[in-house]
Design an enzyme around this catalytic site. Structure first.
Site, mmCIF file in Angstrom:
data_model
loop_
_atom_site.group_PDB
_atom_site.id
_atom_site.type_symbol
_atom_site.label_atom_id
_atom_site.label_comp_id
_atom_site.label_asym_id
_atom_site.label_seq_id
_atom_site.Cartn_x
_atom_site.Cartn_y
_atom_site.Cartn_z
ATOM 1 N N ARG A 176 -2.200 6.605 7.814
ATOM 2 C CA ARG A 176 -2.242 6.840 6.367
ATOM 3 C C ARG A 176 -1.631 8.175 5.997
ATOM 4 O O ARG A 176 -1.144 8.348 4.885
ATOM 5 C CB ARG A 176 -3.675 6.681 5.870
ATOM 6 C CG ARG A 176 -4.100 5.217 5.960
ATOM 7 C CD ARG A 176 -5.539 4.945 5.685
ATOM 8 N NE ARG A 176 -5.802 3.519 5.862
ATOM 9 C CZ ARG A 176 -7.002 2.972 5.862
ATOM 10 N NH1 ARG A 176 -8.064 3.739 5.682
ATOM 11 N NH2 ARG A 176 -7.153 1.671 6.037
ATOM 12 N N LYS B 6 -6.290 -8.717 10.939
ATOM 13 C CA LYS B 6 -6.197 -7.268 10.774
ATOM 14 C C LYS B 6 -7.560 -6.759 10.331
ATOM 15 O O LYS B 6 -8.075 -7.149 9.282
ATOM 16 C CB LYS B 6 -5.135 -6.918 9.732
ATOM 17 C CG LYS B 6 -4.975 -5.421 9.497
ATOM 18 C CD LYS B 6 -3.883 -5.157 8.478
ATOM 19 C CE LYS B 6 -3.733 -3.675 8.194
ATOM 20 N NZ LYS B 6 -2.674 -3.414 7.187
ATOM 21 N N GLU C 190 -9.011 -17.165 10.356
ATOM 22 C CA GLU C 190 -7.885 -16.502 9.689
ATOM 23 C C GLU C 190 -6.562 -16.936 10.324
ATOM 24 O O GLU C 190 -5.589 -17.236 9.624
ATOM 25 C CB GLU C 190 -8.029 -14.981 9.787
ATOM 26 C CG GLU C 190 -9.052 -14.377 8.852
ATOM 27 C CD GLU C 190 -8.500 -14.158 7.444
ATOM 28 O OE1 GLU C 190 -7.390 -14.645 7.142
ATOM 29 O OE2 GLU C 190 -9.190 -13.499 6.650
ATOM 30 N N TYR D 243 3.717 3.327 19.268
ATOM 31 C CA TYR D 243 4.421 4.595 19.094
ATOM 32 C C TYR D 243 4.825 5.183 20.444
ATOM 33 O O TYR D 243 5.593 6.149 20.482
ATOM 34 C CB TYR D 243 3.532 5.572 18.318
ATOM 35 C CG TYR D 243 3.098 5.005 16.982
ATOM 36 C CD1 TYR D 243 3.950 5.039 15.886
ATOM 37 C CD2 TYR D 243 1.847 4.396 16.838
ATOM 38 C CE1 TYR D 243 3.564 4.492 14.672
ATOM 39 C CE2 TYR D 243 1.461 3.836 15.629
ATOM 40 C CZ TYR D 243 2.326 3.888 14.552
ATOM 41 O OH TYR D 243 1.953 3.328 13.343
ATOM 42 N N LYS E 77 -4.274 -6.519 15.078
ATOM 43 C CA LYS E 77 -4.300 -5.093 14.758
ATOM 44 C C LYS E 77 -5.728 -4.670 14.425
ATOM 45 O O LYS E 77 -6.354 -5.317 13.576
ATOM 46 C CB LYS E 77 -3.370 -4.827 13.564
ATOM 47 C CG LYS E 77 -3.245 -3.371 13.155
ATOM 48 C CD LYS E 77 -2.294 -3.236 11.969
ATOM 49 C CE LYS E 77 -2.125 -1.762 11.595
ATOM 50 N NZ LYS E 77 -1.220 -1.584 10.444
ATOM 51 N N CYS F 23 0.805 -1.225 0.000
ATOM 52 C CA CYS F 23 0.000 0.000 0.000
ATOM 53 C C CYS F 23 0.837 1.274 0.000
ATOM 54 O O CYS F 23 0.420 2.284 -0.576
ATOM 55 C CB CYS F 23 -0.974 -0.002 1.169
ATOM 56 S SG CYS F 23 -0.211 -0.048 2.806
ATOM 57 N N CYS G 47 -3.540 -2.567 -1.180
ATOM 58 C CA CYS G 47 -2.520 -3.496 -0.705
ATOM 59 C C CYS G 47 -2.190 -4.594 -1.700
ATOM 60 O O CYS G 47 -1.478 -5.547 -1.365
ATOM 61 C CB CYS G 47 -2.971 -4.121 0.621
ATOM 62 S SG CYS G 47 -3.274 -2.898 1.917
ATOM 63 N N ARG H 198 -10.755 -0.571 2.099
ATOM 64 C CA ARG H 198 -10.097 -1.878 2.212
ATOM 65 C C ARG H 198 -10.979 -2.935 2.878
ATOM 66 O O ARG H 198 -10.496 -3.979 3.288
ATOM 67 C CB ARG H 198 -8.787 -1.717 2.997
ATOM 68 C CG ARG H 198 -7.779 -0.857 2.248
ATOM 69 C CD ARG H 198 -6.529 -0.595 3.061
ATOM 70 N NE ARG H 198 -5.596 0.191 2.268
ATOM 71 C CZ ARG H 198 -4.697 1.025 2.781
ATOM 72 N NH1 ARG H 198 -4.613 1.185 4.089
ATOM 73 N NH2 ARG H 198 -3.889 1.705 1.990
#
Length: 329
Positions: free
Chosen positions: A211, A201, A239, A319, A254, A124, A132, A223
């Site tokens: 983004r 995700k 998944e 972060y 996520k 992406c 993606c 998405r």
């Protein structure tokens, strides 16, 4: 026995006592710090929606890596901002791509050996359309072609592994991507490099600031055709099971905070190392409250991270990694 024989407050009387009986711990070595690396030199461009986070040229990223070593942080998650984009995202797998250059540079500096280098494996950031995978259009309609995308994602994984990635982290959510990457990496002699799959995700509203940071917003559509519906727990477990069958060595959830129930369910069911990504929107939301004086920054930050660890994460991409490491190191 009940009160007054049992008094739960006895073990809360002092800081030393609370520390002694604490069940969940944060350690710098369990924190992963994301870096957004861009072309140029001396670049340290603030990301307006993520206070304290920057787009960094490689020389500036090396300084961040050195600080992470000093703080005892466990690793870096690398994202690349290429100088040019195209429909297939060729910068993702180019030998001199921005992430590949960064991996080689960090690996050359032996003082940074304590850091685990994780390469985000997706298209992406490199595609002109911001999706993606490979986009197919039919009039006003479009779809991301799953099977055509697998070859490009596999090339990207093999290229990142060859450049020095310690872990490959596919975040694209194409079906079959783990098997395709494993096959390509094994064929290239990189059978010892693990895959940490973003196995569940979700198509989340909490990705917005990212983004801006990665310049990866879709130019059309969204998405939700390939990222997961946030309402589905059982589908998330499917998944994960499929990615494990295909060869995933580690798992990453996520977002983190809004999906702690998914994290807990995965921890109870699967034995692989399991991490969670405290995403940009979670970070920005807390910072907005800090700036207004609504929350105490250090306490709220650590509480948010402890909740992720308590739900079952072995490690956290955040972060807040540097600020948290200074407090718990």
């Amino acid at each position: 026995m009940d009160f007054p024989v049992t008094r739960m407050r006895r073990l809360r009387r002092t800081a030393a006592m609370r520390s002694l009986v604490r069940e969940t711990h944060l350690r710098p070595s369990s924190l992963i710090y994301p870096l957004f690396i861009c072309p140029g030199e001396g670049v340290r461009k603030p990301i307006s929606s993520m206070p304290g986070v920057f787009n960094l040229s490689l020389d500036e990223a090396m300084k961040e890596a050195a600080e992470c070593v000093r703080l005892g942080i466990g690793g870096l998650l690398l994202f690349g901002l290429p100088s040019e984009k195209d429909e297939e995202g060729t910068g993702a797998w180019h030998e001199d791509g921005i992430v590949q250059q960064s991996l080689r540079a960090i690996k050359r500096d032996r003082s940074l050996d304590s850091l685990t280098l994780i390469a985000d494996t997706c298209l992406c950031e490199y595609t002109s359309h911001g999706h993606c995978g490979v986009v197919q259009t039919d009039g006003d309609h479009f779809h991301v072609d799953n099977d055509l995308s697998l070859h490009l994602l596999a090339k990207t994984a093999a290229s990142q592994a060859a450049a020095g990635a310690d872990i490959i982290a596919p975040s694209d959510m194409m079906d079959g991507r783990v098997a395709a990457m494993r096959s390509a990496m094994d064929a290239a002699g990189k059978q010892d490099i693990p895959i940490m799959s973003y196995a569940a995700k979700f198509a989340s509203a909490f990705y917005g600031p990212f983004r801006e940071a990665a310049d990866s917003a879709p130019q059309f559509g969204d998405r939700r055709g390939y990222q997961m519906d946030g309402a589905n727990v059982r589908e998330a477990m499917r998944e994960i099971e499929l990615d494990i069958r295909e060869g995933a060595d580690m798992l990453l959830m996520k977002p983190a905070g809004p999906y702690l129930d998914i994290l807990r369910a995965a921890r109870d069911r699967f034995e692989l190392p399991l991490g969670a990504y405290q995403v940009s929107g979670e970070y920005a939301m807390l910072h907005a409250a800090f700036e207004r004086g609504w929350l105490e920054p250090e306490r709220a930050m650590l509480e948010s991270l402890l909740s992720i660890r308590r739900a079952g994460a072995d490690f956290i991409v955040t972060y807040f990694a540097k600020e948290a490491a200074k407090l718990v190191g």
